[in-house]
Write an enzyme that holds these catalytic residues in place. Structure first.
Site, PDB file in Angstrom:
ATOM      1  N   ASN A 141       0.992  10.158  15.939  1.00 34.43           N
ATOM      2  CA  ASN A 141       0.250  11.009  14.992  1.00 34.43           C
ATOM      3  C   ASN A 141      -1.063  11.487  15.602  1.00 34.43           C
ATOM      4  OD1 ASN A 141       1.511  11.363  12.224  1.00 34.43           O
ATOM      5  ND2 ASN A 141       1.860   9.186  12.570  1.00 34.43           N
ATOM      6  N   ARG A 188     -12.682 -10.990   9.772  1.00 33.50           N
ATOM      7  CA  ARG A 188     -12.392  -9.575   9.512  1.00 33.50           C
ATOM      8  C   ARG A 188     -13.700  -8.784   9.365  1.00 33.50           C
ATOM      9  NH1 ARG A 188      -7.617  -7.519   8.272  1.00 33.50           N
ATOM     10  NH2 ARG A 188      -6.540  -9.450   7.855  1.00 33.50           N
ATOM     11  N   LEU A 202      -8.600  -3.288   5.829  1.00 32.25           N
ATOM     12  CA  LEU A 202     -10.023  -2.980   6.022  1.00 32.25           C
ATOM     13  C   LEU A 202     -10.869  -3.669   4.945  1.00 32.25           C
ATOM     14  CD1 LEU A 202      -9.423   0.809   6.645  1.00 32.25           C
ATOM     15  CD2 LEU A 202      -9.954  -0.923   8.384  1.00 32.25           C
ATOM     16  N   HIS A 233       0.473   7.451   5.407  1.00 30.09           N
ATOM     17  CA  HIS A 233       1.339   6.325   5.043  1.00 30.09           C
ATOM     18  C   HIS A 233       2.772   6.848   4.945  1.00 30.09           C
ATOM     19  CE1 HIS A 233       2.411   2.448   3.412  1.00 30.09           C
ATOM     20  NE2 HIS A 233       3.102   3.074   2.472  1.00 30.09           N
ATOM     21  N   GLU A 274      -8.668  -0.107  -2.015  1.00 35.64           N
ATOM     22  CA  GLU A 274      -7.321  -0.604  -2.317  1.00 35.64           C
ATOM     23  C   GLU A 274      -6.332  -0.075  -1.286  1.00 35.64           C
ATOM     24  OE1 GLU A 274      -4.349  -0.886  -6.179  1.00 35.64           O
ATOM     25  OE2 GLU A 274      -6.293   0.084  -6.372  1.00 35.64           O
ATOM     26  N   GLU A 307       5.408  13.644   9.384  1.00 32.33           N
ATOM     27  CA  GLU A 307       4.035  13.146   9.577  1.00 32.33           C
ATOM     28  C   GLU A 307       3.315  14.008  10.611  1.00 32.33           C
ATOM     29  OE1 GLU A 307       3.500   8.868  10.108  1.00 32.33           O
ATOM     30  OE2 GLU A 307       5.482   8.525   9.270  1.00 32.33           O
TER      31      GLU A 307
HETATM   32  C1  GRF Z   1       3.457   5.994  11.322  1.00 23.89           C
HETATM   33  O1  GRF Z   1       4.724   6.018  10.716  1.00 23.89           O
HETATM   34  C2  GRF Z   1       2.387   5.817  10.301  1.00 23.89           C
HETATM   35  O2  GRF Z   1       2.650   6.498   9.117  1.00 23.89           O
HETATM   36  C3  GRF Z   1       2.450   4.335  10.070  1.00 23.89           C
HETATM   37  O3  GRF Z   1       2.648   3.778  11.341  1.00 23.89           O
HETATM   38  C4  GRF Z   1       3.287   4.731  12.169  1.00 23.89           C
HETATM   39  C5  GRF Z   1       2.385   4.964  13.346  1.00 23.89           C
HETATM   40  O4  GRF Z   1       2.995   5.735  14.336  1.00 23.89           O
HETATM   41  N1  GRF Z   1       1.289   3.853   9.376  1.00 23.89           N
HETATM   42  P1  GRF Z   1       2.138   6.362  15.518  1.00 23.89           P
HETATM   43  O5  GRF Z   1       1.323   5.233  16.137  1.00 23.89           O
HETATM   44  O6  GRF Z   1       1.277   7.442  14.943  1.00 23.89           O
HETATM   45  O7  GRF Z   1       3.158   6.880  16.491  1.00 23.89           O
END
Ligand code: GRF
Length: 211
Positions: free
Chosen positions: A14, A62, A90, A106, A140, A171
């Site tokens: 991403n 944390r 977090l 997500h 949350e 995504e």
């Molecule tokens: C993605 O599916 C994201 O939505 C989830 O973890 C994955 C991360 O993939 N939280 P990348 O590291 O962006 O390839």
């Protein structure tokens, strides 16, 4: 020009989609990972982007990790923090610090299936559609004002892997578009909601086949 800091934990596909989108008015100031060996860090470094590997296992709590992480982030004076596969819970202090200027993606249609194993849970529930959500981060987990969503069909013979890969394609389209809208000043939170699904966003959604 908006400064953006992207947080990752692993491959960072991403993050790569956002970098490759070359978003007008946005500059990727740094990529930070909580695993120094995250593959995405090397990818970003090879493109001349500043990188930081901050191993969460080196911190006693944390809170201590999040405090140091915030200091590392703030050194790049970000307008926006982008969580892209950043696999950490977090602390409230951290989410409050970046309220209204931190996005997450997500891999489910929130508010369904917050947390882990989203694709298997969607298959097990017999869902006919699945997808992904970009939202502002609040205290949350996997909540917060929804910015954008993309929908894909769930097919009879889907496995967690095939569904994850169909969602991941979306995504990579959705997240750069959401960041573009933030950089363009189009994301206003009113009464906890983002308004203004514009014609362009609606057009994109209509291209997605819905069963
Ligand atoms: C993605 O599916 C994201 O939505 C989830 O973890 C994955 C991360 O993939 N939280 P990348 O590291 O962006 O390839």
């Amino acid at each position: 020009m908006k400064n953006i800091v992207i947080l990752i934990s692993g491959r960072g596909s991403n993050m790569q989609a956002i970098v490759d989108a070359d978003i007008p008015g946005a500059r990727i100031a740094a990529v930070i990972a909580n695993r120094p060996d995250a593959a995405g860090l090397a990818w970003a470094a090879a493109r001349g982007i500043a990188t930081v590997g901050l191993d969460h296992k080196q911190f006693a709590s944390r809170e201590a990790f999040d405090e140091r992480l915030a200091a590392e982030i703030d050194a790049f004076q970000p307008d926006l923090v982008v969580l892209a596969g950043f696999m950490r819970i977090l602390t409230p202090a951290f989410t409050a610090r970046y309220e209204g200027r931190m996005l997450n993606i997500h891999p489910s249609l929130l508010p369904s299936f917050p947390g882990l194993h989203t694709h298997q849970r969607a298959i097990d529930m017999g869902c006919k559609v699945a997808g992904c959500t970009v939202h502002f981060v609040t205290a949350e987990l996997d909540h917060g004002p929804i910015v954008a969503q993309a929908v894909v069909p769930v097919l009879d013979d889907d496995t967690e892997t095939t569904l994850a890969s169909r969602v991941l394609q979306q995504e990579h389209r959705l997240y750069p578009e959401a960041v573009r809208r933030f950089a363009a000043g189009e994301l206003q939170i009113r009464n906890g909601r983002i308004g203004g699904v514009d014609a362009a966003a609606a057009g994109l959604a209509l291209q997605v086949p819905v069963l």
